[in-house]
Design a protein around this motif. Sequence first.
Motif, PDB file in Angstrom:
ATOM      1  N   GLY A  45       0.807  -1.207   0.000  1.00 28.80           N
ATOM      2  CA  GLY A  45       0.000   0.000   0.000  1.00 28.80           C
ATOM      3  C   GLY A  45       0.844   1.262   0.000  1.00 28.80           C
ATOM      4  N   ASP A 103      -5.478   1.469   3.472  1.00 25.80           N
ATOM      5  CA  ASP A 103      -5.260   1.675   2.048  1.00 25.80           C
ATOM      6  C   ASP A 103      -6.130   0.716   1.256  1.00 25.80           C
ATOM      7  OD1 ASP A 103      -3.315   3.474   2.821  1.00 25.80           O
ATOM      8  OD2 ASP A 103      -1.652   2.074   2.501  1.00 25.80           O
ATOM      9  N   TYR A 149      -7.277  -0.565  -2.989  1.00 23.33           N
ATOM     10  CA  TYR A 149      -6.858  -0.601  -4.388  1.00 23.33           C
ATOM     11  C   TYR A 149      -7.906  -1.391  -5.159  1.00 23.33           C
ATOM     12  CZ  TYR A 149      -3.465  -1.616  -8.234  1.00 23.33           C
ATOM     13  OH  TYR A 149      -2.795  -1.725  -9.422  1.00 23.33           O
ATOM     14  N   THR A 187      -9.146   3.247 -10.667  1.00 22.05           N
ATOM     15  CA  THR A 187      -8.649   1.880 -10.534  1.00 22.05           C
ATOM     16  C   THR A 187      -7.133   1.819 -10.684  1.00 22.05           C
ATOM     17  OG1 THR A 187      -9.033   1.518 -12.889  1.00 22.05           O
ATOM     18  CG2 THR A 187     -10.791   0.870 -11.379  1.00 22.05           C
ATOM     19  N   ASN A 188      -6.585   0.675 -10.212  1.00 24.70           N
ATOM     20  CA  ASN A 188      -5.152   0.381 -10.319  1.00 24.70           C
ATOM     21  C   ASN A 188      -4.285   1.440  -9.641  1.00 24.70           C
ATOM     22  OD1 ASN A 188      -5.843  -1.898 -11.825  1.00 24.70           O
ATOM     23  ND2 ASN A 188      -5.618  -0.814 -13.771  1.00 24.70           N
ATOM     24  N   GLN A 189      -4.797   1.998  -8.551  1.00 23.74           N
ATOM     25  CA  GLN A 189      -4.055   2.981  -7.761  1.00 23.74           C
ATOM     26  C   GLN A 189      -4.363   2.768  -6.284  1.00 23.74           C
ATOM     27  OE1 GLN A 189      -5.361   6.828  -9.122  1.00 23.74           O
ATOM     28  NE2 GLN A 189      -4.155   6.745 -11.016  1.00 23.74           N
ATOM     29  N   TRP A 190      -3.351   2.955  -5.441  1.00 26.67           N
ATOM     30  CA  TRP A 190      -3.561   2.874  -4.000  1.00 26.67           C
ATOM     31  C   TRP A 190      -4.125   4.201  -3.495  1.00 26.67           C
ATOM     32  CZ3 TRP A 190      -3.781  -1.254  -1.079  1.00 26.67           C
ATOM     33  CH2 TRP A 190      -3.091  -2.418  -1.444  1.00 26.67           C
ATOM     34  N   ASN A 191      -5.148   4.117  -2.657  1.00 30.64           N
ATOM     35  CA  ASN A 191      -5.752   5.268  -2.000  1.00 30.64           C
ATOM     36  C   ASN A 191      -5.710   5.042  -0.493  1.00 30.64           C
ATOM     37  OD1 ASN A 191      -7.388   6.650  -4.466  1.00 30.64           O
ATOM     38  ND2 ASN A 191      -7.504   4.426  -4.605  1.00 30.64           N
TER      39      ASN A 191
END
Length: 259
Positions: A60, A101, A103, A168-172
């Motif tokens: 993450g 986190d 994803y 999408t395809n990103q950590w938040n």
Amino acid sequence: MKPRKTSLSLLLIGLLASGHSHAASLTLDFESATGTSAPTGWATIGATDNGSYATTDTDGVGGSNGGSLDWTGPNSVAPTVYLVNSGAAFDATKSISGTFDFYVVEDGNYSAANFLVGDVQNGLTKTSGGDFLNVFLREKTFGARAALYDGANTSLVNDASNDREIFTNQWNTATFTWTPTSGTTGNFTFSWVRPTNITEPGLSIPDYTFDSANVYFGFGTGQSPVRFDNISITGTAIPEPRAALLGGLGLLALLRRRR
């Protein structure tokens, strides 16, 4: 023992057996979790039948060692598959806050990550009156939604999908708070920071009432693959009755020994 001491001992045992809340924290970064077994202190719900659980070598936000939960679920109506904390519950009459986190993996469908707060263990069966908040973190046109599952019935509590799109395809990094105002009634807030350091306005549900003071947390999906990492929650724990009773028996033994 003299009658007075006996009464005092039984009183103390009764108080312990009834349980006393205490400060508690819940953390999980999946660095030591491997394979398909749930980490210690957690349980999987709906796994195998409705989706697969595994830990991966992805990480993450700010991670260095690698490791995260990876859920793969079918395209179906949530709730389906979740990782839920077991053991002592958190107390809804006290403040609770946390971060984690998430994803959402792009797979060509309207994917979603789900975060649950409340009587998850009972409510997930849809056969009991367990109430919990379910924050839908959905991509594309649906955005994020917070909904309430009440036993076998589902009703939307708050819909803030217009400008809350999940990429999408990103950590938040998500942040939530539960602030009680009277008993198990309180205010719930949820927001998240995108990789570009943009903080989304998030969701807010005022004057919500849990049907139980016992609060658990679930991380999962009803659709497509999602990942979670760096879970950190603080609040007040409600001791399990068995642990409290054992503590009372230990106190009684100590009093007898001192006698």
